[in-house]
Write a protein that holds these residues in place. Sequence first.
Motif, PDB file in Angstrom:
ATOM      1  N   VAL A   1     -48.399 -10.889  10.852  1.00 59.88           N
ATOM      2  CA  VAL A   1     -48.450 -11.149  12.290  1.00 59.88           C
ATOM      3  C   VAL A   1     -48.057 -12.601  12.584  1.00 59.88           C
ATOM      4  O   VAL A   1     -47.282 -12.874  13.515  1.00 59.88           O
ATOM      5  N   THR A   2     -48.564 -13.519  11.785  1.00 57.88           N
ATOM      6  CA  THR A   2     -48.229 -14.926  11.999  1.00 57.88           C
ATOM      7  C   THR A   2     -46.746 -15.179  11.775  1.00 57.88           C
ATOM      8  O   THR A   2     -46.108 -15.902  12.553  1.00 57.88           O
ATOM      9  N   ARG A   3     -46.175 -14.598  10.719  1.00 54.41           N
ATOM     10  CA  ARG A   3     -44.736 -14.773  10.466  1.00 54.41           C
ATOM     11  C   ARG A   3     -43.913 -14.281  11.642  1.00 54.41           C
ATOM     12  O   ARG A   3     -42.956 -14.949  12.075  1.00 54.41           O
TER      13      ARG A   3
ATOM     14  N   ILE B   1     -59.558 -18.528   3.367  1.00 50.42           N
ATOM     15  CA  ILE B   1     -58.698 -19.420   2.581  1.00 50.42           C
ATOM     16  C   ILE B   1     -57.342 -18.774   2.327  1.00 50.42           C
ATOM     17  O   ILE B   1     -56.288 -19.417   2.462  1.00 50.42           O
ATOM     18  N   GLU B   2     -57.337 -17.482   2.001  1.00 45.96           N
ATOM     19  CA  GLU B   2     -56.062 -16.779   1.799  1.00 45.96           C
ATOM     20  C   GLU B   2     -55.227 -16.779   3.070  1.00 45.96           C
ATOM     21  O   GLU B   2     -54.006 -17.017   3.041  1.00 45.96           O
ATOM     22  N   VAL B   3     -55.880 -16.496   4.200  1.00 50.82           N
ATOM     23  CA  VAL B   3     -55.157 -16.458   5.475  1.00 50.82           C
ATOM     24  C   VAL B   3     -54.628 -17.843   5.831  1.00 50.82           C
ATOM     25  O   VAL B   3     -53.510 -17.983   6.340  1.00 50.82           O
TER      26      VAL B   3
ATOM     27  N   ASP C   1     -47.607 -20.947   4.865  1.00 56.07           N
ATOM     28  CA  ASP C   1     -46.342 -20.461   4.311  1.00 56.07           C
ATOM     29  C   ASP C   1     -45.473 -19.821   5.391  1.00 56.07           C
ATOM     30  O   ASP C   1     -44.238 -19.865   5.315  1.00 56.07           O
ATOM     31  N   ALA C   2     -46.114 -19.216   6.400  1.00 58.72           N
ATOM     32  CA  ALA C   2     -45.373 -18.548   7.472  1.00 58.72           C
ATOM     33  C   ALA C   2     -44.811 -19.521   8.495  1.00 58.72           C
ATOM     34  O   ALA C   2     -44.038 -19.124   9.367  1.00 58.72           O
TER      35      ALA C   2
ATOM     36  N   SER D   1     -54.791 -25.715   2.961  1.00 59.43           N
ATOM     37  CA  SER D   1     -53.384 -25.901   3.333  1.00 59.43           C
ATOM     38  C   SER D   1     -53.221 -27.278   3.947  1.00 59.43           C
ATOM     39  O   SER D   1     -54.190 -28.027   4.111  1.00 59.43           O
ATOM     40  N   ASP D   2     -52.001 -27.598   4.329  1.00 55.59           N
ATOM     41  CA  ASP D   2     -51.731 -28.870   5.003  1.00 55.59           C
ATOM     42  C   ASP D   2     -51.920 -28.774   6.517  1.00 55.59           C
ATOM     43  O   ASP D   2     -51.702 -29.754   7.230  1.00 55.59           O
ATOM     44  N   LEU D   3     -52.318 -27.601   7.015  1.00 51.47           N
ATOM     45  CA  LEU D   3     -52.378 -27.404   8.455  1.00 51.47           C
ATOM     46  C   LEU D   3     -53.624 -28.045   9.069  1.00 51.47           C
ATOM     47  O   LEU D   3     -54.708 -27.995   8.487  1.00 51.47           O
TER      48      LEU D   3
END
Length: 299
Positions: free
Chosen positions: A60-62, A86-88, A94-95, A126-128
């Motif tokens: 969905v994010t991609r 964490i996976e999301v 990545d998306a 992540s870096d977000l």
Amino acid sequence: MDFRGILFFPVTPFTADGAIDHDLLAAHVATGVEAEAGGVFPACGTGEFHALSTAEAAAVTRTAVSAVGGRVPVIAGAGGPLGHAIEVARSAADAGADGLLVLPPYLVGGTQEGLISYVEQIAAASDLPVIIYHRGTAQYSVETVRRLAANPKVVGFKDGTGDIGTTQLIVRAVAESGREDFAFFNGLLTAELTQGAYRGIGVPLYSSAAFAMAPDIANAHYRAYASGDDDARLRLLDGFYRPLVALRDETPGFGVSLIKAGLRLSGLAVGSVRAPLVDPTPAQEARLAEILAAGRALL
């Protein structure tokens, strides 16, 4: 992260066999951006994050990132069980998402130290940058938000409790910390109903589920709100948002179900909600159609 305008929380369309309809999702997101949304929040509350697998949330994010095309920020949902969150978070990075909205942990409630650790572990995945969502099993104290605001990766606070006093204290605590890049959001259901009060305590931004099904009405409210035209704003509150909230409050989960129903009424085949949410009855859908018509008559 700079947000200007209504914050758009798209639904997640499902086909008749329950799969995600990515073509329809892309069209839905693109329509919202063209209607001047200030940010897009896919796979969050209105997008039924609670019912998506990690792979589905990533997909969905991609799709949303592709449809937005860099025009406004894309903030993906991440929450629930810590491992899932964490996976999301990693898959959202990545998306190509621009940030994360940290939704509450699943089922259990922890101490304030535990909530700090929960946020920090998601932020570290992540870096977000992350925005924390204050509701349910994630209710942050003033001191907790002060401590989290010391982390430059924590860039926002979204209130979903309606506790104006605590939110005011949180706004002041972050201001005292010297952060000038920290965003505050009203995240209550049908936030238009309460945004006048939130603006008064220094919370200028709000999420709008109604924007997902009726951007014309939601934009009219936002224009009236932003320009200080309280006569126009109150006409929309009385003629559209109050009856919408009355219908919403009849059934748990209708904060999402009615939005999907409104989109179906407009001809967008977004499908049903996933369990445990339920769709409106035919009589409730008919009332929703009348409420939407009444709102548009005010434009």
